[in-house]
Motif scaffolding. Structure first.
Motif, mmCIF file in Angstrom:
data_model
loop_
_atom_site.group_PDB
_atom_site.id
_atom_site.type_symbol
_atom_site.label_atom_id
_atom_site.label_comp_id
_atom_site.label_asym_id
_atom_site.label_seq_id
_atom_site.Cartn_x
_atom_site.Cartn_y
_atom_site.Cartn_z
ATOM 1 N N GLY A 360 0.832 -1.210 0.000
ATOM 2 C CA GLY A 360 0.000 0.000 0.000
ATOM 3 C C GLY A 360 0.856 1.245 0.000
ATOM 4 N N ALA A 361 0.339 2.304 0.629
ATOM 5 C CA ALA A 361 1.004 3.604 0.592
ATOM 6 C C ALA A 361 1.827 3.851 1.851
ATOM 7 C CB ALA A 361 -0.031 4.715 0.425
ATOM 8 N N GLU A 362 3.018 4.399 1.649
ATOM 9 C CA GLU A 362 3.871 4.830 2.749
ATOM 10 C C GLU A 362 4.099 6.333 2.611
ATOM 11 O OE1 GLU A 362 8.410 4.233 4.520
ATOM 12 O OE2 GLU A 362 7.805 3.248 2.645
ATOM 13 N N VAL A 363 3.602 7.105 3.563
ATOM 14 C CA VAL A 363 3.778 8.564 3.520
ATOM 15 C C VAL A 363 5.183 8.887 4.008
ATOM 16 C CG1 VAL A 363 2.940 10.784 4.352
ATOM 17 C CG2 VAL A 363 1.314 8.942 3.879
ATOM 18 N N LEU A 364 5.970 9.510 3.136
ATOM 19 C CA LEU A 364 7.370 9.775 3.438
ATOM 20 C C LEU A 364 7.574 11.117 4.135
ATOM 21 C CD1 LEU A 364 9.072 8.527 0.139
ATOM 22 C CD2 LEU A 364 8.663 7.261 2.243
ATOM 23 N N THR A 365 6.671 12.056 3.925
ATOM 24 C CA THR A 365 6.805 13.369 4.547
ATOM 25 C C THR A 365 6.358 13.314 5.993
ATOM 26 O OG1 THR A 365 4.729 13.846 3.382
ATOM 27 C CG2 THR A 365 6.704 14.895 2.576
ATOM 28 N N GLY A 366 6.950 14.187 6.811
ATOM 29 C CA GLY A 366 6.578 14.269 8.228
ATOM 30 C C GLY A 366 5.398 15.193 8.433
ATOM 31 N N ASP A 367 5.069 15.455 9.687
ATOM 32 C CA ASP A 367 3.943 16.326 10.024
ATOM 33 C C ASP A 367 4.406 17.327 11.074
ATOM 34 O OD1 ASP A 367 1.584 17.576 10.523
ATOM 35 O OD2 ASP A 367 0.419 15.765 10.847
ATOM 36 N N PRO A 368 4.822 18.546 10.653
ATOM 37 C CA PRO A 368 5.346 19.538 11.589
ATOM 38 C C PRO A 368 4.313 20.057 12.568
ATOM 39 C CG PRO A 368 5.029 20.521 9.449
ATOM 40 C CD PRO A 368 4.804 19.052 9.270
ATOM 41 N N SER A 369 3.028 19.830 12.289
ATOM 42 C CA SER A 369 2.003 20.314 13.224
ATOM 43 C C SER A 369 1.967 19.465 14.492
ATOM 44 C CB SER A 369 0.642 20.290 12.554
ATOM 45 O OG SER A 369 0.257 18.985 12.170
#
Length: 369
Positions: A360-369
């Motif tokens: 499936g999908a792997e989100v590579l970007t982080g979440d600065p919030s």
């Protein structure tokens, strides 16, 4: 501190080159003449000079399928891999006939049957037959697009620096977000953080903007006010690879009920889009995610491939209406974009760099919030 220009790691450039040669065979190309910088770096592993704007086509790199030999336009061997010997380098020339003479002496040029180019100009369309007298000139870009659309494991790892720098840039802009700050100041904070991380080349032009409360696709101008929804979008080009991330934040007081509801709609949309990123799924599934949650499609692509620049596929309502759609494959990396808007409140824009894996999908970007 001295900085040495080095070629891409051996496993990275070898894996890419094997894919390019495989596609040359699949497309029956004896020779491939490249002018686009991303394609040149893909097959050579030699860093290319980045410039703003476009470049006219020129035969800057030649790949011979039978031998795997590569000929590169370069004035010196700095950053050129060892396997591309000095005898396979040729210098810059203002006279196109000088380049044609170089091409004539490439092994296999006289007998090649099909020669592909990734772009062409009228001048070289007329001159290249002199270098390849028995060859049919064909479009070689489809072969390169097919090779580049699915990333090797080494390519995924090579995207790490761009991902980290993009995340840091967004976090730096967020740290400056407050009433009275200008969009330019926010952009400056992001670019300063990126430069401190070793990347002075942004991959996207816009960094910060206040979303309009009156029109879904317009931007406000002026300093940030309390209650505004401000989109922060950062793209980084590091070691040739691009990563993108975007988030929207409300300025000042905590989000009121209406704004929280809008952010909830954004989360629902993005969850649907990420769920649509699975091997074998049609790209139109990313468009269908908007319909599934009752959101209108934006006038921009909802997803596009990332790699050495922008890679296929590009997913948009316009292309879908024209009958152009694709299927997702494991190994693709996409910039997936979600946008929702509410009159009187503004818009919430989100973009993630997503790696499609077998599971499936792997989100590579982080979440600065």
């Amino acid at each position: 501190m001295a900085t040495e220009v080095l070629p891409d790691p051996p496993s990275l450039r070898t894996g890419r080159r094997e894919r390019a040669l495989a596609q040359m065979e699949a497309h029956d190309l004896d020779i491939l003449v490249l002018g686009r910088q991303a394609n040149i770096r893909y097959v050579t592993g030699a860093p290319q000079l980045w410039i703003a704007g476009t470049r006219p086509f020129g035969p800057m790199c030649v790949v011979v399928r039978a031998t795997g030999a590569i000929y590169l336009n370069s004035t010196d061997d700095e950053g050129v891999p060892d396997e591309i010997g000095r005898d396979h380098l040729y210098g810059l020339a203002w006279n196109p006939m000088t380049l044609v003479e170089v091409l004539k002496h490439i092994d296999g040029a006289a007998t090649a049957r099909r020669v592909g180019t990734d772009a062409i100009t009228p001048t070289f369309a007329a001159l290249l037959p002199e270098a390849f007298p028995r060859a049919e000139l064909v479009d070689g870009e489809p072969a390169m697009r097919t090779a580049r659309r699915v990333k090797t494991a080494d390519e995924i790892a090579a995207m790490g620096p761009a991902l980290r720098v993009a995340d840091r840039g967004l976090a730096a802009a967020l740290a400056e977000l407050r009433p009275g700050v200008s969009e330019r100041t926010l952009a400056g904070a992001a670019l300063e953080a990126m430069a401190a991380g070793g990347v002075s080349t942004p991959a996207t032009q816009d960094v910060a903007w206040v979303t309009s409360r009156e029109h879904p696709w317009r931007r406000c101008h002026g300093d940030v006010r309390a209650g505004d929804l401000v989109a922060l979008a950062v793209g980084a080009l590091a070691d040739g690879y691009v990563a993108e991330v975007a988030r929207t934040f409300q300025v000042g007081d905590p989000a009121n009920g209406a704004a929280r509801q809008l952010f909830g709609r954004s989360e629902a949309l993005c969850d649907k889009m990420i769920a649509a990123c699975r091997p074998g799924a049609p790209t139109v599934g990313l468009l269908a995610a908007y319909e599934a949650v009752g959101e209108p499609l934006p006038p921009i692509p909802v997803a596009h491939g990332l790699g050495l620049g922008f890679d296929p596929p590009v997913v948009s309502e316009t292309l879908s209406a024209a009958g152009e759609f694709d299927r997702l494959e494991a190994g693709m990396v996409l910039a997936v974009s979600g946008y929702v808007w509410q009159e009187g409140i503004g818009g919430v824009f989100r973009r993630d760099t997503v790696h499609i894996t077998d599971g499936g999908a792997e989100v590579l970007t982080g979440d600065p919030s």
